[in-house]
Motif scaffolding. Structure first.
Motif, short mmCIF file in Angstrom:
data_model
loop_
_atom_site.label_atom_id
_atom_site.label_comp_id
_atom_site.label_asym_id
_atom_site.label_seq_id
_atom_site.Cartn_x
_atom_site.Cartn_y
_atom_site.Cartn_z
N LEU A 1 0.84 -1.21 0.00
CA LEU A 1 0.00 0.00 0.00
C LEU A 1 0.87 1.25 0.00
N GLY A 2 1.94 1.21 0.76
CA GLY A 2 2.85 2.35 0.80
C GLY A 2 3.50 2.62 -0.55
N ASP B 1 3.51 6.48 -0.17
CA ASP B 1 3.69 6.79 1.25
C ASP B 1 4.92 6.03 1.76
N GLU C 1 5.29 2.35 3.77
CA GLU C 1 6.10 1.30 3.16
C GLU C 1 7.18 0.82 4.13
N ALA D 1 2.29 1.68 -3.50
CA ALA D 1 1.25 2.09 -4.45
C ALA D 1 0.82 3.54 -4.25
N SER D 2 0.79 3.97 -3.00
CA SER D 2 0.32 5.33 -2.72
C SER D 2 1.45 6.35 -2.62
#
Length: 74
Positions: free
Chosen positions: A19-20, A25, A29, A22-23
């Motif tokens: 998620l980190g 962040d 991550e 992909a975003s």
């Protein structure tokens, strides 16, 4: 139970890491990478602890067997 917790930490860490990434962040991550690494380290420690306990039990069993064998001879 701790085995499941360690695996859960690894899965949650990988999820946060993904998620980190992909975003974008970096903090999320990094948190994910740390959580994953922590789960892996705990899992290895748990396995090492189990091996030590197994070896200790084997040694105690051998000692008890020798004691029993010597008592039978008397």
């Amino acid at each position: 139970m701790s085995h499941l917790k360690n695996k859960s930490d690894q899965v949650a860490g990988k999820t946060k890491e993904g998620l980190g990434k992909a975003s974008g962040d970096d903090k999320l991550e990094l948190k994910g990478k740390l959580q994953n690494a922590s789960g892996k380290a705990k899992e290895k420690l748990e396995k090492a602890k189990d091996k030590v306990a197994e070896k200790a039990n084997d040694l105690l069993d051998k000692k008890d067997k020798k004691k029993d064998d010597s008592q039978k001879k008397d």
